[in-house]
Design a protein around this motif. Structure first.
Motif, PDB file in Angstrom:
ATOM      1  N   GLN A  22       0.832  -1.203   0.000  1.00  0.00           N
ATOM      2  CA  GLN A  22       0.000   0.000   0.000  1.00  0.00           C
ATOM      3  C   GLN A  22       0.867   1.254   0.000  1.00  0.00           C
ATOM      4  O   GLN A  22       0.579   2.232  -0.704  1.00  0.00           O
ATOM      5  CB  GLN A  22      -0.919  -0.009   1.216  1.00  0.00           C
ATOM      6  N   TYR A  23       1.946   1.233   0.769  1.00  0.00           N
ATOM      7  CA  TYR A  23       2.856   2.385   0.826  1.00  0.00           C
ATOM      8  C   TYR A  23       3.479   2.636  -0.551  1.00  0.00           C
ATOM      9  O   TYR A  23       3.529   3.774  -1.032  1.00  0.00           O
ATOM     10  CB  TYR A  23       3.951   2.121   1.860  1.00  0.00           C
ATOM     11  N   LEU A  24       3.945   1.576  -1.191  1.00  0.00           N
ATOM     12  CA  LEU A  24       4.606   1.715  -2.489  1.00  0.00           C
ATOM     13  C   LEU A  24       3.655   2.222  -3.565  1.00  0.00           C
ATOM     14  O   LEU A  24       4.061   2.880  -4.523  1.00  0.00           O
ATOM     15  CB  LEU A  24       5.212   0.379  -2.919  1.00  0.00           C
ATOM     16  N   ASN A  25       2.361   1.925  -3.402  1.00  0.00           N
ATOM     17  CA  ASN A  25       1.349   2.388  -4.356  1.00  0.00           C
ATOM     18  C   ASN A  25       0.691   3.691  -3.909  1.00  0.00           C
ATOM     19  O   ASN A  25      -0.335   4.102  -4.461  1.00  0.00           O
ATOM     20  CB  ASN A  25       0.279   1.300  -4.556  1.00  0.00           C
ATOM     21  N   LYS A  26       1.306   4.315  -2.874  1.00  0.00           N
ATOM     22  CA  LYS A  26       0.873   5.631  -2.381  1.00  0.00           C
ATOM     23  C   LYS A  26      -0.570   5.630  -1.900  1.00  0.00           C
ATOM     24  O   LYS A  26      -1.301   6.615  -2.076  1.00  0.00           O
ATOM     25  CB  LYS A  26       1.097   6.710  -3.453  1.00  0.00           C
ATOM     26  N   ARG A  27      -0.977   4.507  -1.297  1.00  0.00           N
ATOM     27  CA  ARG A  27      -2.315   4.446  -0.688  1.00  0.00           C
ATOM     28  C   ARG A  27      -2.128   4.638   0.818  1.00  0.00           C
ATOM     29  O   ARG A  27      -1.932   3.680   1.579  1.00  0.00           O
ATOM     30  CB  ARG A  27      -3.001   3.119  -1.019  1.00  0.00           C
ATOM     31  N   TYR A  28      -2.156   5.890   1.221  1.00  0.00           N
ATOM     32  CA  TYR A  28      -1.821   6.236   2.598  1.00  0.00           C
ATOM     33  C   TYR A  28      -3.047   6.505   3.485  1.00  0.00           C
ATOM     34  O   TYR A  28      -2.903   6.896   4.644  1.00  0.00           O
ATOM     35  CB  TYR A  28      -0.958   7.509   2.620  1.00  0.00           C
ATOM     36  N   LEU A  52       9.367  -2.876 -11.518  1.00  0.00           N
ATOM     37  CA  LEU A  52       8.335  -2.197 -12.310  1.00  0.00           C
ATOM     38  C   LEU A  52       7.703  -3.123 -13.338  1.00  0.00           C
ATOM     39  O   LEU A  52       6.515  -3.008 -13.642  1.00  0.00           O
ATOM     40  CB  LEU A  52       8.937  -0.974 -12.994  1.00  0.00           C
ATOM     41  N   MET A  53       8.481  -4.042 -13.889  1.00  0.00           N
ATOM     42  CA  MET A  53       7.933  -4.974 -14.866  1.00  0.00           C
ATOM     43  C   MET A  53       6.880  -5.874 -14.232  1.00  0.00           C
ATOM     44  O   MET A  53       5.787  -6.071 -14.777  1.00  0.00           O
ATOM     45  CB  MET A  53       9.051  -5.833 -15.462  1.00  0.00           C
ATOM     46  N   ALA A  54       7.194  -6.400 -13.038  1.00  0.00           N
ATOM     47  CA  ALA A  54       6.230  -7.259 -12.342  1.00  0.00           C
ATOM     48  C   ALA A  54       4.988  -6.466 -11.963  1.00  0.00           C
ATOM     49  O   ALA A  54       3.862  -6.945 -12.080  1.00  0.00           O
ATOM     50  CB  ALA A  54       6.876  -7.856 -11.097  1.00  0.00           C
ATOM     51  N   ARG A  55       5.217  -5.246 -11.530  1.00  0.00           N
ATOM     52  CA  ARG A  55       4.078  -4.400 -11.155  1.00  0.00           C
ATOM     53  C   ARG A  55       3.180  -4.144 -12.353  1.00  0.00           C
ATOM     54  O   ARG A  55       1.956  -4.193 -12.265  1.00  0.00           O
ATOM     55  CB  ARG A  55       4.623  -3.070 -10.606  1.00  0.00           C
ATOM     56  N   SER A  56       3.801  -3.885 -13.506  1.00  0.00           N
ATOM     57  CA  SER A  56       3.028  -3.622 -14.713  1.00  0.00           C
ATOM     58  C   SER A  56       2.214  -4.833 -15.132  1.00  0.00           C
ATOM     59  O   SER A  56       1.044  -4.715 -15.512  1.00  0.00           O
ATOM     60  CB  SER A  56       3.977  -3.218 -15.853  1.00  0.00           C
TER      61      SER A  56
END
Length: 332
Positions: A22-28, A52-56
């Motif tokens: 959640q932190y890495l995706n800026k869901r604070y 970033l590739m895995a995230r994409s």
């Protein structure tokens, strides 16, 4: 060296994997300041870099926006790029910026390259010559927003200055006649160029002032000096000039200095786009400032809504913003 994972960060910060995600995706929204600080320190200490590739692949998004500007040397272009970058950064998106130089072929090539890079959406200053391309992309549901310009009969939202209001505001400031306006070439149907000339005519008509096409000029940058020569060779040279963009304003300042014209006594001047030098030179130049931040915010919001496949409200396709008059010495 073993690659640091989210699990490593979670253990170091003594939180769950999902909290780190959640932190890495800026869901604070539901995360305390203390937790955020612990994760931030863990990321820094472990030198964690997201995959970033895995995230994409997981989220079916590259988190990348393609920007195609018409001409990056324009003051408005650089300012709007900066404002857009700030808006997309808040949402975790990066930008790839391309410059078409108002060349339809380059514009098309940039679009194709950005699509190959699988950008999530496009913001484009269109040349007006690739109508079929944008109709096809719009039918394919590619998220696109136009800025500064629009293309007739293409149902893509556009964010731009209210050019007609700008010209009415400009003409209202002049106390001397006759008035002239100069813009860059109309070889392509560039929205602000076309609309500002027509807006100038409308503003004159509204005030029962004569419309003389000899005072309404356009041309390539290399032709601008000759255009000014033609204007000042008229039996009644202009007493007021609207420089319809920052390129014309620069050329006009050079011409004024070269020919020892005195502003505002010999010539009153208004420039569209509040270039930095306008307030520093003597006399300072009255400008019509484009509201950069609201325009960037609206463009980003529209594009992100399209990317998320949100239902946009039934509003006009064109979002026009009123200019800000920066009144200075050149019209007093």
């Amino acid at each position: 060296m073993k690659k640091t994972t989210i699990a490593d960060v979670a253990r170091y910060a003594n939180v769950s994997n999902s909290t780190v995600s959640q932190y890495l995706n800026k869901r604070y929204e539901y995360m305390s300041t203390e937790t955020r600080k612990k994760i931030e320190e863990a990321v820094e200490a472990l030198q964690y870099r997201p995959n970033l590739m895995a995230r994409s692949l997981k989220q079916k998004s590259t988190f990348t926006i393609g920007i195609i500007v018409a001409n990056i040397i324009h003051d408005f272009s650089t300012k709007i790029i900066n404002a857009l970058e700030a808006e997309f950064d808040k949402k975790g998106f990066h930008m790839i910026v391309c410059n078409s130089a108002d060349n339809p072929k380059k514009e098309r090539e940039h679009v194709e390259t950005l699509l190959e890079k699988q950008v999530d959406g496009l913001i484009v200053f269109p040349t007006g010559e690739n109508q079929n391309l944008y109709i096809r992309l719009n039918q394919q549901k590619m998220p696109i927003v136009f800025i500064d310009r629009f293309i007739e009969d293409v149902a893509i939202p556009a964010v731009l200055l209210d050019n007609f209001s700008a010209m009415d505001m400009a003409v209202e400031q002049f106390q001397k006649q006759p008035l002239a306006i100069v813009t860059t070439s109309l070889a392509l149907p560039i929205t602000p160029r076309v609309e500002r000339l027509e807006g100038f005519r409308q503003a004159l008509r509204k005030r029962d002032l004569p419309i003389d096409e000899r005072y309404i000029k356009n041309g390539d940058p290399s032709e601008i000096e000759e255009i000014f020569n033609e204007l000042f060779a008229l039996e009644q040279p202009p007493r007021g000039i609207i420089a319809a963009n920052d390129r014309i304003a620069q050329e006009l300042m050079v011409y004024i200095k070269k020919h020892n014209l005195h502003v505002p006594d010999d010539l009153q001047v208004i420039a569209v786009d509040d270039v930095p030098y306008a307030k520093f030179i003597t006399p300072s130049i009255t400008t019509l400032q484009q509201p950069i931040l609201p325009m960037a915010q609206k463009s980003a919001a529209l594009l992100l809504a399209k990317i998320k496949k949100e239902q946009l409200p039934h509003e006009p396709q064109l979002y026009r913003f009123t200019p800000i008059l920066m009144e200075r010495d050149s019209t007093i």
